[in-house]
Every structure is written in structure tokens, then in C-alpha cells.
Design an enzyme around this catalytic site. Structure first.
Site, PDB file in Angstrom:
ATOM      1  N   ASN A   1      -1.744  11.504  -3.759  1.00  0.00           N
ATOM      2  CA  ASN A   1      -2.006  10.298  -2.745  1.00  0.00           C
ATOM      3  C   ASN A   1      -3.430  10.655  -2.248  1.00  0.00           C
ATOM      4  OD1 ASN A   1       0.528   9.247  -3.229  1.00  0.00           O
ATOM      5  ND2 ASN A   1       1.222   9.938  -1.119  1.00  0.00           N
TER       6      ASN A   1
ATOM      7  N   ARG B   1       1.812   0.642  -6.204  1.00  0.00           N
ATOM      8  CA  ARG B   1       1.248   0.077  -5.044  1.00  0.00           C
ATOM      9  C   ARG B   1      -0.114   0.563  -4.361  1.00  0.00           C
ATOM     10  NH1 ARG B   1       4.455  -2.548  -1.445  1.00  0.00           N
ATOM     11  NH2 ARG B   1       3.329  -1.599   0.293  1.00  0.00           N
TER      12      ARG B   1
ATOM     13  N   PRO C   1       5.773  -3.865   3.547  1.00  0.00           N
ATOM     14  CA  PRO C   1       4.610  -4.990   3.884  1.00  0.00           C
ATOM     15  C   PRO C   1       3.324  -4.392   3.718  1.00  0.00           C
ATOM     16  CG  PRO C   1       5.823  -4.050   5.833  1.00  0.00           C
ATOM     17  CD  PRO C   1       6.668  -3.540   4.601  1.00  0.00           C
TER      18      PRO C   1
ATOM     19  N   ASP D   1       1.088  -6.344   5.709  1.00  0.00           N
ATOM     20  CA  ASP D   1       0.572  -7.161   6.867  1.00  0.00           C
ATOM     21  C   ASP D   1      -0.647  -6.510   7.505  1.00  0.00           C
ATOM     22  OD1 ASP D   1       2.636  -5.532   7.707  1.00  0.00           O
ATOM     23  OD2 ASP D   1       2.664  -6.541   9.636  1.00  0.00           O
ATOM     24  N   LEU D   2      -0.401  -5.270   7.808  1.00  0.00           N
ATOM     25  CA  LEU D   2      -1.530  -4.555   8.529  1.00  0.00           C
ATOM     26  C   LEU D   2      -2.660  -4.383   7.865  1.00  0.00           C
ATOM     27  CD1 LEU D   2       0.696  -1.562  10.137  1.00  0.00           C
ATOM     28  CD2 LEU D   2      -0.073  -3.628  11.005  1.00  0.00           C
TER      29      LEU D   2
ATOM     30  N   ASP E   1       8.275  11.655   2.105  1.00  0.00           N
ATOM     31  CA  ASP E   1       8.324  11.972   0.761  1.00  0.00           C
ATOM     32  C   ASP E   1       9.047  13.138   0.315  1.00  0.00           C
ATOM     33  OD1 ASP E   1       6.613   9.700  -0.007  1.00  0.00           O
ATOM     34  OD2 ASP E   1       4.971  10.650  -0.037  1.00  0.00           O
TER      35      ASP E   1
ATOM     36  N   ARG F   1       5.164  10.137 -12.725  1.00  0.00           N
ATOM     37  CA  ARG F   1       4.157   9.474 -11.886  1.00  0.00           C
ATOM     38  C   ARG F   1       3.315  10.101 -10.763  1.00  0.00           C
ATOM     39  NH1 ARG F   1       5.941   4.401  -8.437  1.00  0.00           N
ATOM     40  NH2 ARG F   1       3.853   4.893  -7.732  1.00  0.00           N
TER      41      ARG F   1
HETATM   42  C1  UD1 Z   1       2.093   6.183   1.628  1.00  0.00           C
HETATM   43  C2  UD1 Z   1       2.011   7.008   0.430  1.00  0.00           C
HETATM   44  C3  UD1 Z   1       3.636   7.272   0.464  1.00  0.00           C
HETATM   45  C4  UD1 Z   1       4.378   7.712   1.581  1.00  0.00           C
HETATM   46  C5  UD1 Z   1       3.903   7.022   2.864  1.00  0.00           C
HETATM   47  C6  UD1 Z   1       4.439   7.350   3.927  1.00  0.00           C
HETATM   48  C7  UD1 Z   1       0.176   6.716  -0.931  1.00  0.00           C
HETATM   49  C8  UD1 Z   1      -0.402   6.341  -2.011  1.00  0.00           C
HETATM   50  N1  UD1 Z   1       1.547   6.361  -0.783  1.00  0.00           N
HETATM   51  O1  UD1 Z   1       2.525   4.991   1.448  1.00  0.00           O
HETATM   52  O2  UD1 Z   1       3.854   8.277  -0.901  1.00  0.00           O
HETATM   53  O3  UD1 Z   1       5.701   7.717   1.472  1.00  0.00           O
HETATM   54  O4  UD1 Z   1       2.436   6.640   2.903  1.00  0.00           O
HETATM   55  O5  UD1 Z   1       3.987   8.566   4.364  1.00  0.00           O
HETATM   56  O6  UD1 Z   1      -0.325   7.244  -0.221  1.00  0.00           O
HETATM   57  N2  UD1 Z   1       3.890  -0.698   7.224  1.00  0.00           N
HETATM   58  C9  UD1 Z   1       3.749  -2.148   7.743  1.00  0.00           C
HETATM   59  N3  UD1 Z   1       2.801  -2.930   7.306  1.00  0.00           N
HETATM   60  C10 UD1 Z   1       1.880  -2.603   6.734  1.00  0.00           C
HETATM   61  C11 UD1 Z   1       1.836  -1.256   6.165  1.00  0.00           C
HETATM   62  C12 UD1 Z   1       2.750  -0.406   6.437  1.00  0.00           C
HETATM   63  O7  UD1 Z   1       4.950  -2.289   8.574  1.00  0.00           O
HETATM   64  O8  UD1 Z   1       1.071  -3.338   6.355  1.00  0.00           O
HETATM   65  C13 UD1 Z   1       4.892   0.278   7.537  1.00  0.00           C
HETATM   66  C14 UD1 Z   1       5.927   0.495   6.332  1.00  0.00           C
HETATM   67  O9  UD1 Z   1       6.923  -0.487   6.241  1.00  0.00           O
HETATM   68  C15 UD1 Z   1       6.283   1.881   6.780  1.00  0.00           C
HETATM   69  C16 UD1 Z   1       5.262   2.358   7.357  1.00  0.00           C
HETATM   70  O10 UD1 Z   1       4.294   1.360   7.893  1.00  0.00           O
HETATM   71  O11 UD1 Z   1       7.298   1.554   7.519  1.00  0.00           O
HETATM   72  C17 UD1 Z   1       4.473   3.400   6.910  1.00  0.00           C
HETATM   73  O12 UD1 Z   1       3.959   3.083   5.557  1.00  0.00           O
HETATM   74  P1  UD1 Z   1       2.537   3.317   4.993  1.00  0.00           P
HETATM   75  O13 UD1 Z   1       1.998   4.619   5.702  1.00  0.00           O
HETATM   76  O14 UD1 Z   1       1.551   2.396   4.832  1.00  0.00           O
HETATM   77  O15 UD1 Z   1       2.743   3.862   3.710  1.00  0.00           O
HETATM   78  P2  UD1 Z   1       2.242   3.458   2.274  1.00  0.00           P
HETATM   79  O16 UD1 Z   1       0.478   3.861   2.537  1.00  0.00           O
HETATM   80  O17 UD1 Z   1       2.434   2.492   1.555  1.00  0.00           O
END
Ligand code: UD1
Length: 420
Positions: free
Chosen positions: A23, A92, A122, A124-125, A304, A396
Site C-alpha cells: 500500500n 482499487r 465508496p 465519495d470522499l 487488513d 496480489r
Molecule cells: C486502504 C488500503 C486497504 C485497507 C484500508 C483500510 C490501500 C491501497 N488500501 O484502502 O488495504 O484495508 O485502507 O485501512 O492503501 N470510505 C468512505 N468514503 C470514501 C472512502 C472511504 O466512506 O470515499 C470509508 C470506507 O467505506 C471504509 C473507510 O472509509 O469504511 C476506510 O476506507 P479507506 O481508508 O478509504 O480504505 P482504502 O483507501 O480503500
């Protein structure tokens, strides 16, 4: 296709080197979009996700080549601003190209990632943040289309401290006009490492490592080299592999400070640790005690590592509760572990593990990266032979996990298969 054939029962013993953070590198590679130049990243893990990111960047005109653990990147000839569905659906983290493309070129077309094996994720953020910076965002045919003349610094508060949104917005903001403040920013080590990489490229970012990032936009950035931080999830997984088999395992080349939540929970479970510089040795006398965990953002217990903890608790004599708060549906590994004889009940986002029951080998199927790691851990303590199918998930994010576990004494083979 390939599968793992694992004969359980061996105690793991010895030393294993931890690779660079998946990551971490997956955020740094897209950051090279921000500046035409040549970059060398060291301590890069040889992983499917790194190849996927290389291919995606290559389609955009960014040449990259992995030699050993050195990744050379040439971002001088970018000619496309698009991340097609074929790449984003596989990984992603491809969505990370959005922020830098909008920041530098003021245009991007990036496929929406959609759901994933363990529920909705999502973005959205990410989009709200870019809109606040002045980008015009629309969704057409499954793609995010972003346009901007010049991004303008602003205040962005994240409803949840999303890793991806923090990274994307930070990369967009480094070339914006004026100052951007991201509050409730993620403080995961990979985000801190990304900020440090951007600073080496000439970005002005204050508050690195805290949840308030202040980014003063600059006109341009410069090429640089960087070393990828160690993979804290691989580190945690290998420590559990040592403890679940009641062996003695030393992980080398890790950052012990990045895994304190995992180490402290393992200590509660009865594991003994010796920590020196970048080495951590784990040892345990007898099976672990049952210990409950609840996943949380860093520095809490990482989502994770949740599935690996479920596997670990199968070895404990007693009942433990594993609660997932980041991705409440992230439990695809449970029915597969049950095929090995695990007794686990689900109650909403909590897995109740009745540990200490005998596991016996079976054919199981991975459906996501970390869940597949839990299946391998379960197989290490199951009686008889376990076959783990669809190991492309594990490839992966774990560099040669079979080779590393074999070097520690596990009986694990990678074999070709027609089974899907
Ligand atoms: C990253 C990691 C992933 C890890 C996750 C949480 C990478 C490539 N992947 O994923 O391995 O499991 O952090 O530590 O670094 N959320 C929203 N809206 C958004 C974005 C996120 O509501 O726009 C929510 C998600 O649904 C979730 C939480 O925020 O509940 C955390 O997600 P996020 O930290 O964004 O995870 P990733 O960046 O996708």
C-alpha cells in the site's frame, strides 16, 4: 491457475525478510504523474498489484521497469489521462491516479472501482475533496470525469479518515494555488510515507504524521528517489504464522513501531517478543489465550489483519470475538475456515470464534487477499492436506509467501491447477 498444497503441523522456525509495503508503493507510483522525470523506488515488492499499477501507468505513457527490488519509473511522456475499467476493476488502488492527474493536467477519466469481494467501498470522499479544490466532477458510463483549470487550496474535512481519500486529495493539492488543509486525515504509515515522498519531490506539506495536513501549493515538483517502507501487514501475518504453529520466528527489515497494536494483542494472547531495531522475534509456550479485537484506523488494530487474527484464535482454547468496524462485511474467509472444521458464529460485524477445536485439511478457496492469508494460516495448523485455490489473490499482496513460509519450515507447495 495455481493453488497451494499445504500439509499442516510443522512448527515454523527461523528468519524471514519483510518486503516493501504494497500500500506504500501503490500510492507512490501514481505520485510520479505529478512531475515529468525519472524516479527510482527501492525496496519495492514484486507483487501482482505492482504489475497492475505498472501496466496502468504504462498505458498512460509512464514507462516502468522492476529490477530486483528497484523500480525505475520514467514519467516524462504522459499522453493519456485515463484509467480504464480493465485495470481499476482488478485493483482499487488504481483510483490513486485521479488526484495527481487533476492536480497536474486538470483532466482525468478514471473508472469507478465498484464494489469489492467484501462489500461496498465508496469513493465519495475522494470526489467531494476534489470538488472542493475546484474540480468539476461528473459520472459518465461508469467513469469519473474530472476537469479543472487550476485547483485552488481550501479546507477539507473528511467524515472518516479514509486512506485513499487522504492520498488522492493530498496529491491533487500539492500543485494547487494556495493552501489546502485536510482535517481528520488518515495517519496510516503509508500515507505518512507518501507525504514524505511528495516533500522530497518539492511539495510543501506540514503536519505529516498527524491528522491535520497543511499543504502549501507549489508551481512544480522535481524527480527524486525513495525507499518504500516495510509492509506492516506482511510483518503481522508472518508473526502470526510463527505463533499459530507454536514456533519461533524472527521477522527482519520491518518497522516494529508500525505493528504495535498487533504485537500488543499477541502479547495479551501469551506471545513473547524480542524487539531489536528492525527485527522482531515471536515465540509462544503452548496455544494462545483467547483475545478479542476490534479493528480501527491506525494506530488501532488494522482491518487488513482481521482475518489472520480469526485464524490465530482458532488455535486458542476458548472463545474470542473479532469485530470489524472498517469494512463490516469483510468476512468471506469465515465459511472457508469452517470447511477446515473451524467453529465460528457471526453476529452482525462480529465473528465469535470457538477456538481449540481440531482442524482438518480440506479444499478451500480464497476470495480476497487477506482472507486468503487466513486460509493459509488455518492450513498450517490443520491435520492433513489443505488445498488453497485462487491464490492469485494472495499474490496480489504477499511476495512469494510460499517460498518465505517454506524457508521457515512449512510444508507448502505451489502447483498448477485447472480448478478455478
Ligand atoms: C486502504 C488500503 C486497504 C485497507 C484500508 C483500510 C490501500 C491501497 N488500501 O484502502 O488495504 O484495508 O485502507 O485501512 O492503501 N470510505 C468512505 N468514503 C470514501 C472512502 C472511504 O466512506 O470515499 C470509508 C470506507 O467505506 C471504509 C473507510 O472509509 O469504511 C476506510 O476506507 P479507506 O481508508 O478509504 O480504505 P482504502 O483507501 O480503500
Amino acid at each position: 491457475m495455481e493453488k497451494f498444497v499445504i500439509r499442516g503441523g510443522n512448527k515454523l522456525k527461523g528468519k524471514v525478510r519483510i518486503s516493501g509495503a504494497k500500500n506504500g508503493v501503490l500510492a507512490m507510483m501514481p505520485a510520479t504523474i505529478l512531475c515529468p522525470g525519472v524516479f527510482t523506488l527501492r525496496n519495492v515488492p514484486n507483487l501482482r498489484d505492482v504489475w497492475t499499477m505498472s501496466r496502468l501507468l504504462n498505458d498512460m505513457g509512464i514507462y516502468s521497469e522492476l529490477n530486483g527490488d528497484e523500480l525505475f519509473i520514467d514519467s516524462r511522456n504522459i499522453h493519456s489521462f485515463e484509467a480504464p475499467y480493465e485495470h481499476v476493476k482488478k485493483m482499487r488502488a488504481s483510483f490513486y491516479v485521479l488526484g495527481p492527474l487533476v492536480g497536474r493536467f486538470g483532466k482525468a477519466k478514471v473508472s469507478l472501482p465498484g464494489g469489492c469481494a467484501w462489500g461496498p467501498r465508496p469513493v465519495d470522499l475522494h470526489l467531494k475533496g476534489l470538488e472542493k479544490l475546484g474540480a468539476e466532477i461528473s459520472i459518465e458510463g461508469g467513469y469519473v470525469i474530472a476537469k479543472a483549470n487550476k485547483l485552488i487550496g481550501t479546507r477539507i474535512h473528511l467524515d472518516v479518515p479514509s486512506v485513499g481519500a487522504t492520498g488522492n486529495i493530498m496529491m491533487a493539492a500539492v500543485l494547487a494555488k494556495g493552501t489546502t488543509i485536510i482535517s481528520n486525515a488518515a495517519i496510516e504509515p503509508e500515507i505518512t510515507a507518501l507525504a514524505k515522498f511528495l516533500i522530497k519531490m518539492g511539495a510543501k506539506i506540514h503536519g505529516v504524521g498527524t491528522n491535520i495536513l497543511e499543504i502549501e501549493g507549489v508551481d512544480s515538483l522535481n524527480q527524486t528517489n525513495e525507499v518504500v517502507i516495510p509492509d506492516r501487514i506482511e510483518a503481522g501475518t508472518m508473526l502470526i504464522a510463527g505463533a499459530i504453529t507454536e514456533g519461533t520466528v524472527t521477522i527482519e527489515g520491518c518497522n516494529p513501531y508500525h505493528i504495535t497494536s498487533v504485537i500488543s494483542k499477541m502479547e495479551e494472547a501469551g506471545c513473547n517478543f524480542e524487539i531489536r531495531d528492525d527485527k522482531v522475534t515471536v515465540q509462544i509456550d503452548g496455544p494462545p489465550k483467547p483475545v478479542d479485537i476490534t479493528t480501527a484506523v491506525y494506530p488501532g488494530f488494522p482491518t487488513d489483519m482481521q482475518s489472520q487474527w480469526v485464524a490465530f484464535m482458532l488455535k486458542a482454547n476458548g472463545v474470542s470475538k473479532i469485530t470489524e468496524t472498517i469494512y463490516p462485511d469483510r468476512f468471506k474467509h469465515i465459511p472457508e475456515l469452517q470447511r477446515l472444521g473451524a467453529q465460528i458464529e457471526m453476529s452482525d460485524n462480529t465473528a465469535i470464534v470457538y477456538g481449540g477445536k481440531k482442524l482438518s485439511g480440506a479444499t478451500v478457496m480464497g476470495s480476497d487477499l487477506r482472507g486468503s492469508a487466513a486460509l493459509v494460516l488455518g492450513a498450517l495448523i490443520a491435520e492433513g492436506t489443505t488445498e488453497v485455490l485462487r491464490i492469485y489473490h494472495i499474490d496480489r499482496g504477499y511476495e512469494s509467501i510460499d517460498r518465505k513460509l517454506r524457508a521457515l519450515g512449512a510444508d507448502i507447495e505451489r502447483v498448477p491447477t485447472d480448478e478455478f
